[in-house]
Design an enzyme around this catalytic site. Structure first.
Site, mmCIF file in Angstrom:
data_model
loop_
_atom_site.group_PDB
_atom_site.id
_atom_site.type_symbol
_atom_site.label_atom_id
_atom_site.label_comp_id
_atom_site.label_asym_id
_atom_site.label_seq_id
_atom_site.Cartn_x
_atom_site.Cartn_y
_atom_site.Cartn_z
ATOM 1 N N GLU A 150 46.277 30.004 50.098
ATOM 2 C CA GLU A 150 45.203 30.338 49.170
ATOM 3 C C GLU A 150 45.890 30.605 47.841
ATOM 4 O O GLU A 150 46.748 31.482 47.763
ATOM 5 C CB GLU A 150 44.498 31.598 49.681
ATOM 6 C CG GLU A 150 43.256 31.944 48.936
ATOM 7 C CD GLU A 150 42.228 30.851 49.053
ATOM 8 O OE1 GLU A 150 41.958 30.225 48.021
ATOM 9 O OE2 GLU A 150 41.743 30.603 50.165
ATOM 10 N N CYS A 167 42.424 35.982 41.924
ATOM 11 C CA CYS A 167 42.387 34.516 41.844
ATOM 12 C C CYS A 167 40.957 34.052 41.641
ATOM 13 O O CYS A 167 40.712 32.949 41.201
ATOM 14 C CB CYS A 167 43.025 33.884 43.064
ATOM 15 S SG CYS A 167 42.274 34.381 44.589
HETATM 16 C C1 UN1 Z 1 41.684 36.970 45.204
HETATM 17 O O1 UN1 Z 1 41.103 37.071 44.148
HETATM 18 O O2 UN1 Z 1 42.909 36.963 45.237
HETATM 19 O O3 UN1 Z 1 36.068 37.297 45.791
HETATM 20 C C2 UN1 Z 1 40.889 36.917 46.485
HETATM 21 C C3 UN1 Z 1 36.792 38.261 45.672
HETATM 22 C C4 UN1 Z 1 37.668 38.748 46.815
HETATM 23 C C5 UN1 Z 1 38.653 37.731 47.244
HETATM 24 C C6 UN1 Z 1 39.546 37.414 46.132
HETATM 25 N N1 UN1 Z 1 36.944 39.187 47.943
HETATM 26 O O4 UN1 Z 1 36.835 38.861 44.627
#
Ligand code: UN1
Length: 526
Positions: free
Chosen positions: A285, A319
């Site tokens: 990811e 992310c």
């Molecule tokens: C990440 O941003 O590294 O949607 C993962 C979200 C989180 C998952 C993000 N639950 O903000």
């Protein structure tokens, strides 16, 4: 003490009772810091002195943890323990593994305030963001355990060729997985990958981010206490360059689960797929450069709130953060005014003593990178509509604080539109219409999340069919592109944001950690 009203990423305000409980948890954690950590190789921590200090990004005079990092020999031993533990762990019934993981979820939920308080000091999250993440971690374990149960441990009878023959599809574990997690969701992202591997019967060697070892240890403690044998879940601390590389180089590693930057993720994809006994499964990811589109038919107030929350929540260090907003020309000015008003009103400060909307960045190098981008925007003829300053005066002098920033670049093709900054910098751009917005949104290597604000059904449909991203949201005021939750918003990247395979948080995530065996058994031995 656990909290009555559950906090999630959609929560906007904490009630006074939560504040009071959280204050107490913070105080307890402050008294216990620095905590000494050595991971767990075999049955106990690694040998050697805790030589790595984790300082709080809130105030670098505060030492959160002293960490003994693993040597190459210790990494090798950890893999050895997890390798020997594999036959016993996979031999447990799937129902027992699900029960253990569910029990770990309850242990996390029971200590939610304490875990969240450590996270506030460790990575500088706000209280609400930290608490939501701890709740998400518990929910992830519950949800994946439930998926295993709903699929009856992934054993399915199939059609038969003849009455004497029984046939079955059985999904089985691979062996030892290396799990490498980032600092930004130090509990939830680790919990998801570890549970995915363990529930299927794999064992794990886990390396948390060196910036966030405490959340990693607390997560493992809950899993061990619930009944995951220590050798089935080994924990090693260290940098990606030393411990991470040593892990991946070990031929006994059967699979790799990684969440982090695209740079490292792509290196893993290139280098780690080739295992000693054939191709290795790699679950990655990676980054994003997530866009939100706002059309003339949008509820502009909802759009401004959704974009601000996703762009500036945890300082854009997600992310999933929204880092580009494309707005239809006729409403661009009005939208920008609303967004600017919100952004200027965003409070920045120490989340342990107050309740700001935004805490510090993770480390000094992030502040340096913020300075470089701000200077780069200016030298490209861009305009900083608000923010652009490092906040290092008064109470903020000892932490890594910066102002949330909205910028406009005259060149719509500027490389910054495709560069994941991991900072609270939002690029604002006018577009002629939705079609141009979608074309611009798609014109980057990444494809993680995306958002749209429009009340028009045809526009929604148009967007849903054309946007190239794995996680898309329409009219989400609580977060234009962020805030995915287990069982609700499966989270997987397209293009350079992730590898193909069932998304995290989704109903089929466990399939990433399983291989199929087809069993045909003839009753008469013929
Ligand atoms: C990440 O941003 O590294 O949607 C993962 C979200 C989180 C998952 C993000 N639950 O903000």
């Amino acid at each position: 003490m656990s909290q009555a009203r559950r906090i999630t990423y959609t929560s906007t305000a904490a009630d006074p009772e939560f504040r009071a409980h959280f204050d107490r948890a913070l105080e307890e954690v402050r008294e216990r810091a620095p905590i000494v950590l050595g991971g767990n190789v075999g049955e106990g921590p690694v040998e050697g002195r805790p030589e790595h200090r984790v300082v709080s990004p809130i105030d670098t005079r505060r030492v959160v943890a002293e960490v003994a990092t693993a040597t190459p020999g210790e990494v090798e031993s950890a893999v050895g323990f997890a390798h020997s533990a594999f036959p016993r762990w996979r031999a447990l019934s799937w129902a027992r593994r699900a029960e253990i993981v569910r029990d770990a979820a309850e242990r996390i939920a029971a200590r939610n305030l304490e875990l969240a308080a450590w996270m506030v000091y460790e990575v500088g999250k706000t209280r609400l963001e930290a608490m939501a993440e701890v709740e998400e971690s518990a929910d992830l374990l519950r949800y994946y355990a439930e998926r295993l149960a709903m699929n009856h441990g992934y054993r399915r009878p199939l059609a038969r060729m003849s009455p004497e023959e029984t046939t079955e599809s059985v999904l089985l574990p691979y062996g030892v997985w290396a799990v490498v997690s980032p600092f930004n969701f130090p509990s939830a992202l680790a919990a998801g990958m570890i549970a995915g591997a363990l529930l299927g019967g794999n064992t794990v060697v886990f390396k948390p981010a060196l910036d966030a070892p405490v959340s990693g240890e607390l997560l493992c403690e809950a899993l061990w206490a619930a009944g995951v044998p220590r050798d089935a879940l080994q924990l090693v601390h260290g940098s990606g360059a030393s411990v991470g590389e040593a892990l991946l180089a070990d031929e006994r590693i059967a699979g790799v689960a990684f969440t982090g930057s695209s740079e490292v993720g792509m290196r893993i994809v290139r280098g780690a797929r080739e295992g000693a006994s054939g191709p290795r499964p790699v679950v990655v990811e990676m980054g994003g450069k997530n866009a939100c589109l706002v059309t003339a038919k949008a509820d502009l107030e909802a759009a401004a709130e959704g974009v601000a929350r996703s762009a500036f929540g945890f300082g854009g260090q997600k992310c999933s953060a929204c880092s580009r907003v494309y707005v239809e020309r006729s409403v661009a000015r009005e939208f920008l005014e609303r967004l600017l008003a919100r952004t200027r009103a965003t409070t920045v400060g120490d989340p342990a003593t107050g309740d700001p909307a935004l805490g510090p960045l993770i480390r000094h190098s992030a502040v340096e990178s913020y300075r470089r981008y701000v200077a780069g925007i200016a030298s490209s003829g861009g305009e900083i509509a608000c923010g652009g300053t490092v906040l290092d005066q008064g109470d903020l002098a000892h932490g890594f604080y910066v102002a949330p920033t909205i910028a406009h670049l005259p060149d719509a093709e500027h490389p910054y539109f495709a560069d994941e900054m991991f900072l609270p910098i939002l690029l604002f751009q006018e577009v002629e219409d939705l079609a141009e917005g979608i074309a611009r949104a798609n014109a980057v290597p990444y494809g993680l999340t995306a958002g749209l604000f429009s009340t028009d059904e045809r526009e929604k449909e148009y967007f849903l069919e054309r946007i190239e991203a794995g996680v898309i949201y329409v009219n989400r005021r609580s977060g234009a592109t962020t805030g995915a939750w287990p069982g609700i918003n499966p989270f997987g990247g397209w293009k350079a944001s992730g590898a193909p395979g069932p998304a995290a948080l989704g109903p089929d995530y466990l399939l990433n950690f399983l291989r199929e065996q087809s069993r045909t058994v003839n009753g008469f031995g013929a």
